[in-house]
Design a protein around this motif. Structure first.
Motif, PDB file in Angstrom:
ATOM      1  N   GLY A  62       6.765 -42.846   2.031  1.00 44.92           N
ATOM      2  CA  GLY A  62       7.316 -43.895   2.874  1.00 44.92           C
ATOM      3  C   GLY A  62       7.231 -43.557   4.352  1.00 44.92           C
ATOM      4  N   GLN A  63       7.883 -44.381   5.170  1.00 46.81           N
ATOM      5  CA  GLN A  63       7.955 -44.184   6.624  1.00 46.81           C
ATOM      6  C   GLN A  63       6.573 -44.087   7.265  1.00 46.81           C
ATOM      7  OE1 GLN A  63      10.828 -44.788   7.347  1.00 46.81           O
ATOM      8  NE2 GLN A  63      12.022 -44.090   5.597  1.00 46.81           N
ATOM      9  N   GLN A  64       5.621 -44.871   6.746  1.00 45.12           N
ATOM     10  CA  GLN A  64       4.268 -44.788   7.272  1.00 45.12           C
ATOM     11  C   GLN A  64       4.177 -45.233   8.721  1.00 45.12           C
ATOM     12  OE1 GLN A  64       1.774 -43.241   5.623  1.00 45.12           O
ATOM     13  NE2 GLN A  64       3.517 -42.781   4.295  1.00 45.12           N
ATOM     14  N   HIS A  65       5.145 -46.021   9.170  1.00 43.88           N
ATOM     15  CA  HIS A  65       5.100 -46.483  10.564  1.00 43.88           C
ATOM     16  C   HIS A  65       5.313 -45.343  11.552  1.00 43.88           C
ATOM     17  CE1 HIS A  65       9.307 -46.498   9.378  1.00 43.88           C
ATOM     18  NE2 HIS A  65       9.673 -46.585  10.622  1.00 43.88           N
ATOM     19  N   VAL A  66       5.921 -44.231  11.111  1.00 42.35           N
ATOM     20  CA  VAL A  66       6.096 -43.084  12.007  1.00 42.35           C
ATOM     21  C   VAL A  66       5.164 -41.936  11.635  1.00 42.35           C
ATOM     22  CG1 VAL A  66       8.498 -43.693  12.454  1.00 42.35           C
ATOM     23  CG2 VAL A  66       7.970 -42.029  10.662  1.00 42.35           C
ATOM     24  N   LEU A  67       4.409 -42.093  10.542  1.00 43.77           N
ATOM     25  CA  LEU A  67       3.543 -41.016  10.064  1.00 43.77           C
ATOM     26  C   LEU A  67       2.064 -41.338  10.205  1.00 43.77           C
ATOM     27  CD1 LEU A  67       5.503 -40.098   6.813  1.00 43.77           C
ATOM     28  CD2 LEU A  67       5.423 -38.797   8.930  1.00 43.77           C
ATOM     29  N   ARG A  68       1.735 -42.459  10.804  1.00 44.30           N
ATOM     30  CA  ARG A  68       0.333 -42.837  10.927  1.00 44.30           C
ATOM     31  C   ARG A  68      -0.417 -41.802  11.770  1.00 44.30           C
ATOM     32  NH1 ARG A  68       3.215 -45.508  14.691  1.00 44.30           N
ATOM     33  NH2 ARG A  68       2.355 -45.581  16.811  1.00 44.30           N
ATOM     34  N   PRO A  69      -1.727 -41.667  11.550  1.00 48.50           N
ATOM     35  CA  PRO A  69      -2.510 -40.721  12.357  1.00 48.50           C
ATOM     36  C   PRO A  69      -2.374 -41.003  13.846  1.00 48.50           C
ATOM     37  CG  PRO A  69      -3.792 -41.503  10.481  1.00 48.50           C
ATOM     38  CD  PRO A  69      -2.536 -42.324  10.513  1.00 48.50           C
ATOM     39  N   GLY A  70      -2.162 -39.962  14.602  1.00 49.22           N
ATOM     40  CA  GLY A  70      -2.019 -40.095  16.043  1.00 49.22           C
ATOM     41  C   GLY A  70      -0.644 -40.504  16.510  1.00 49.22           C
ATOM     42  N   SER A  71       0.304 -40.623  15.581  1.00 45.31           N
ATOM     43  CA  SER A  71       1.660 -41.014  15.958  1.00 45.31           C
ATOM     44  C   SER A  71       2.327 -39.904  16.763  1.00 45.31           C
ATOM     45  CB  SER A  71       2.486 -41.312  14.703  1.00 45.31           C
ATOM     46  OG  SER A  71       2.679 -40.138  13.944  1.00 45.31           O
ATOM     47  N   PRO A  72       3.358 -40.245  17.546  1.00 44.43           N
ATOM     48  CA  PRO A  72       4.062 -39.215  18.317  1.00 44.43           C
ATOM     49  C   PRO A  72       4.587 -38.074  17.452  1.00 44.43           C
ATOM     50  CG  PRO A  72       4.699 -41.385  19.077  1.00 44.43           C
ATOM     51  CD  PRO A  72       3.856 -41.590  17.845  1.00 44.43           C
ATOM     52  N   LEU A  73       5.039 -38.389  16.224  1.00 48.10           N
ATOM     53  CA  LEU A  73       5.561 -37.337  15.360  1.00 48.10           C
ATOM     54  C   LEU A  73       4.453 -36.373  14.952  1.00 48.10           C
ATOM     55  CD1 LEU A  73       8.022 -36.221  13.881  1.00 48.10           C
ATOM     56  CD2 LEU A  73       7.428 -37.683  11.941  1.00 48.10           C
ATOM     57  N   ARG A  74       3.270 -36.897  14.656  1.00 47.69           N
ATOM     58  CA  ARG A  74       2.163 -36.002  14.291  1.00 47.69           C
ATOM     59  C   ARG A  74       1.688 -35.195  15.499  1.00 47.69           C
ATOM     60  NH1 ARG A  74       0.079 -36.252   9.276  1.00 47.69           N
ATOM     61  NH2 ARG A  74       0.638 -38.039   7.963  1.00 47.69           N
ATOM     62  N   ARG A  75       1.730 -35.782  16.670  1.00 44.42           N
ATOM     63  CA  ARG A  75       1.368 -35.012  17.867  1.00 44.42           C
ATOM     64  C   ARG A  75       2.392 -33.921  18.138  1.00 44.42           C
ATOM     65  NH1 ARG A  75       0.373 -40.128  20.072  1.00 44.42           N
ATOM     66  NH2 ARG A  75       2.082 -39.890  21.554  1.00 44.42           N
ATOM     67  N   LEU A  76       3.642 -34.202  17.775  1.00 49.94           N
ATOM     68  CA  LEU A  76       4.697 -33.211  17.977  1.00 49.94           C
ATOM     69  C   LEU A  76       4.426 -31.937  17.180  1.00 49.94           C
ATOM     70  CD1 LEU A  76       7.523 -32.547  19.183  1.00 49.94           C
ATOM     71  CD2 LEU A  76       8.517 -33.564  17.135  1.00 49.94           C
ATOM     72  N   VAL A  77       3.820 -32.099  16.005  1.00 49.00           N
ATOM     73  CA  VAL A  77       3.534 -30.920  15.175  1.00 49.00           C
ATOM     74  C   VAL A  77       2.134 -30.370  15.447  1.00 49.00           C
ATOM     75  CG1 VAL A  77       5.110 -31.674  13.383  1.00 49.00           C
ATOM     76  CG2 VAL A  77       2.699 -32.295  13.207  1.00 49.00           C
ATOM     77  N   GLY A  78       1.459 -30.911  16.468  1.00 50.03           N
ATOM     78  CA  GLY A  78       0.183 -30.348  16.875  1.00 50.03           C
ATOM     79  C   GLY A  78      -1.025 -30.976  16.247  1.00 50.03           C
ATOM     80  N   GLU A  79      -0.852 -32.103  15.521  1.00 51.10           N
ATOM     81  CA  GLU A  79      -1.998 -32.773  14.920  1.00 51.10           C
ATOM     82  C   GLU A  79      -2.672 -33.669  15.947  1.00 51.10           C
ATOM     83  OE1 GLU A  79      -1.174 -34.814  11.338  1.00 51.10           O
ATOM     84  OE2 GLU A  79      -0.126 -33.137  10.406  1.00 51.10           O
ATOM     85  N   GLY A  80      -3.976 -33.823  15.843  1.00 50.79           N
ATOM     86  CA  GLY A  80      -4.704 -34.701  16.751  1.00 50.79           C
ATOM     87  C   GLY A  80      -5.157 -33.966  17.987  1.00 50.79           C
ATOM     88  N   SER A  81      -5.914 -34.642  18.800  1.00 46.90           N
ATOM     89  CA  SER A  81      -6.463 -34.019  20.002  1.00 46.90           C
ATOM     90  C   SER A  81      -5.377 -33.785  21.024  1.00 46.90           C
ATOM     91  CB  SER A  81      -7.552 -34.927  20.599  1.00 46.90           C
ATOM     92  OG  SER A  81      -7.002 -36.187  20.946  1.00 46.90           O
ATOM     93  N   GLY A  82      -5.492 -32.649  21.689  1.00 47.88           N
ATOM     94  CA  GLY A  82      -4.560 -32.353  22.768  1.00 47.88           C
ATOM     95  C   GLY A  82      -3.337 -31.591  22.341  1.00 47.88           C
ATOM     96  N   GLY A  83      -3.103 -31.443  21.042  1.00 48.15           N
ATOM     97  CA  GLY A  83      -1.952 -30.689  20.590  1.00 48.15           C
ATOM     98  C   GLY A  83      -0.663 -31.420  20.822  1.00 48.15           C
ATOM     99  N   PRO A  84       0.468 -30.706  20.835  1.00 45.47           N
ATOM    100  CA  PRO A  84       1.771 -31.340  20.993  1.00 45.47           C
ATOM    101  C   PRO A  84       1.850 -32.111  22.293  1.00 45.47           C
ATOM    102  CG  PRO A  84       1.981 -29.053  20.284  1.00 45.47           C
ATOM    103  CD  PRO A  84       0.550 -29.253  20.643  1.00 45.47           C
ATOM    104  N   ALA A  85       2.494 -33.269  22.238  1.00 47.12           N
ATOM    105  CA  ALA A  85       2.626 -34.096  23.436  1.00 47.12           C
ATOM    106  C   ALA A  85       3.959 -34.800  23.417  1.00 47.12           C
ATOM    107  CB  ALA A  85       1.497 -35.106  23.519  1.00 47.12           C
ATOM    108  N   GLY A  86       4.418 -35.199  24.624  1.00 44.67           N
ATOM    109  CA  GLY A  86       5.641 -35.970  24.715  1.00 44.67           C
ATOM    110  C   GLY A  86       6.881 -35.107  24.580  1.00 44.67           C
ATOM    111  N   PRO A  87       8.032 -35.752  24.335  1.00 43.61           N
ATOM    112  CA  PRO A  87       9.293 -35.029  24.239  1.00 43.61           C
ATOM    113  C   PRO A  87       9.273 -34.014  23.107  1.00 43.61           C
ATOM    114  CG  PRO A  87       9.633 -37.409  24.375  1.00 43.61           C
ATOM    115  CD  PRO A  87       8.188 -37.189  24.124  1.00 43.61           C
ATOM    116  N   SER A  88       9.969 -32.904  23.303  1.00 41.89           N
ATOM    117  CA  SER A  88      10.048 -31.882  22.260  1.00 41.89           C
ATOM    118  C   SER A  88      11.257 -32.092  21.369  1.00 41.89           C
ATOM    119  CB  SER A  88      10.133 -30.485  22.895  1.00 41.89           C
ATOM    120  OG  SER A  88      11.335 -30.363  23.649  1.00 41.89           O
ATOM    121  N   SER A  89      12.022 -33.141  21.618  1.00 41.06           N
ATOM    122  CA  SER A  89      13.194 -33.427  20.803  1.00 41.06           C
ATOM    123  C   SER A  89      13.078 -34.825  20.216  1.00 41.06           C
ATOM    124  CB  SER A  89      14.477 -33.305  21.636  1.00 41.06           C
ATOM    125  OG  SER A  89      14.651 -31.962  22.049  1.00 41.06           O
TER     126      SER A  89
END
Length: 473
Positions: free
Chosen positions: A37-64
């Motif tokens: 579930g919760q695919q709206h926050v787990l889609r590729p390139g989402s802020p949550l996935r960037r937070l864990v370092g997935e996607g180009s550029g590594g972690p981005a945005g707020p750390s909390s």
């Protein structure tokens, strides 16, 4: 690296004896891809996935992160997965039992761990809305300086329950109750996975359906009930979790109710007919069956609004207001608290005086219109606010009611085809008794009959007796 004694001990115990941990803990996802579930926050390139370092550029945005959603939607799971994916130390606190002292201790430990072992910390703070403003303020330095990755969970609207400085420094993710398909996938995974039940028992369709109903979109509740049912079945030597076994295990009776079948309409019909019959106890019984079966509270609220007009109407004009207010409340709060609102309005409607006069009146008027009894609007009622209207005779001879004694003008309003038709026939029940008196006097005045003795208030609402509510019995 600083040892995390409690976590290490728990992990070691689970590895040696996996069955010692609850099924919900054993089935906790280890990666974001395992999250159901919760695919709206787990889609590729989402802020949550960037937070864990997935996607180009590594972690981005707020750390909390602030996770907002009802219980059992995966808030703790997501926090744990983030810590695992980023290989950070995971510390969990609950705002119910922890205070500023405990939070500061975790922050100091995180700073030591970061400096001595180069390992960052994820602080999962559950029920953050229970923290006072001062307690939430104590988190700001750690968030601003990124001493910890704060993942806070709340079931309350964060815009009202969390201070603005903390909210503005965090990524807000809204989680939704799990859909039935999500829960079904979760149950099947738990049944077959080695760290789950390992195919020890089977789950028949009727038992599965009941499990999905009682889960109410809550993954933890679904897995807890499955574990209880499986344990009982295994103890009895049964190859499958029967409905009876599950009922015994979770101590809840299965409701014979199919939201997409005949029972859906039968129970809904019985609810409305019990309200119409003023049987408050039967009303509550059918309402309880609908709630227990997981019926959409908005559907129930819509049926109650219809009943307020169809079955109560002018006998208690406030019934519709009550039902509409309940529908708005239900849409805002949802289950489980919505049951309280639905119960209140159902009781109010069942005990209200009843009249279907307004309902019959509009249907009678519609029947005439559909039969062709319409006819032109009388000339004196037509629009006269345009050039040439006077030449056509439009709006000529119209009597302005406010200029006349009693505020009623004896003139024809309906087209000739239905002039003199009586659609509304009020009852003598409840507040409609007053309107029954009013409508007779008004109709007499419209016909041009001599007016009765003027009431004390100068209007036409009737004497003191006509203001009294009738007794339906």
């Amino acid at each position: 690296m600083e040892p995390d004694l409690f976590t290490a001990a728990a992990d070691e115990r689970q590895q040696k004896d996996p069955a010692s941990s609850p099924l919900a803990v054993r089935m906790r996802p280890r990666t974001l891809d395992e999250v159901v579930g919760q695919q709206h926050v787990l889609r590729p390139g989402s802020p949550l996935r960037r937070l864990v370092g997935e996607g180009s550029g590594g972690p981005a945005g707020p750390s909390s992160v602030i996770l907002w959603g009802p219980p059992g939607t995966g808030k703790t799971t997501l926090a744990y997965v983030v810590s695992q994916a980023t290989q950070k130390r995971f510390v969990e606190l609950s705002a119910i039992t922890a205070g500023v002292k405990e939070v500061r201790a975790v922050i100091e430990g995180a700073r030591r761990t970061s400096g001595a072992y180069a390992r960052e910390t994820v602080l999962f703070l559950d029920e953050i809305h229970r923290f006072s403003k001062a307690q939430q303020d104590s988190l700001l330095p750690a968030v601003e300086n990124r001493w910890v990755t704060l993942i806070a969970a709340t079931t309350e609207n964060p815009y009202f329950s969390i201070i603005s400085p903390l909210l503005s420094r965090s990524l807000l993710l809204t989680l939704e109750p799990l859909a039935e398909d999500d829960l079904r996938a979760l149950l099947h995974r738990a049944l077959t996975a080695e760290r789950g039940l390992g195919n020890a028992v089977q789950l028949p369709a009727d038992t599965e359906a009941h499990l999905l109903r009682i889960a109410g979109g809550d993954a933890r509740r679904a897995l807890t009930a499955l574990e209880a049912g499986a344990g009982s079945a295994i103890a009895k030597g049964e190859p499958e979790i029967t409905l009876g076994t599950l009922e015994e295990a979770v101590d809840r009776a299965a409701v014979t109710y199919d939201r997409n079948g005949d029972q859906h309409y039968d129970i809904a019909s019985a609810l409305i007919k019990s309200i119409r019959g003023s049987d408050v106890d039967a009303t509550l019984h059918y309402l309880a069956r609908m709630i227990e079966a997981g019926e959409d509270p908005r559907f129930i609220a819509r049926r109650l609004m219809i009943s307020a007009s169809e079955d109560i109407g002018m006998a208690d004009p406030t019934a519709l207001q009550t039902a509409v207010a309940a529908a708005q409340a239900v849409a805002l709060i949802g289950y489980p608290e919505a049951r309280i609102v639905l119960g209140q309005v159902a009781v109010a409607l069942a005990l209200a005086p009843k009249s279907n006069a307004a309902y019959l009146a509009i249907d009678a008027a519609l029947a005439d219109v559909r039969a062709g009894l319409a006819g032109p609007v009388p000339p004196h009622l037509r629009d006269g606010h345009y050039k040439g209207a006077q030449k056509l005779g439009h709006a000529q001879g119209y009597l302005y009611p406010h200029d006349l004694p009693g505020g009623i003008a004896a003139q024809q309003y309906a087209p000739d085809a239905v002039h003199g038709k009586r659609y509304y026939e009020p009852t003598r029940y409840g507040a409609e008794a007053r309107y029954a008196d009013v409508v007779e006097r008004v109709r007499a005045r419209l016909r041009g009959d001599p007016p009765p003795q003027a009431p004390r208030d100068g209007g036409y609402s009737g004497d003191g007796e006509s203001h009294k509510s009738g007794d339906q019995s």
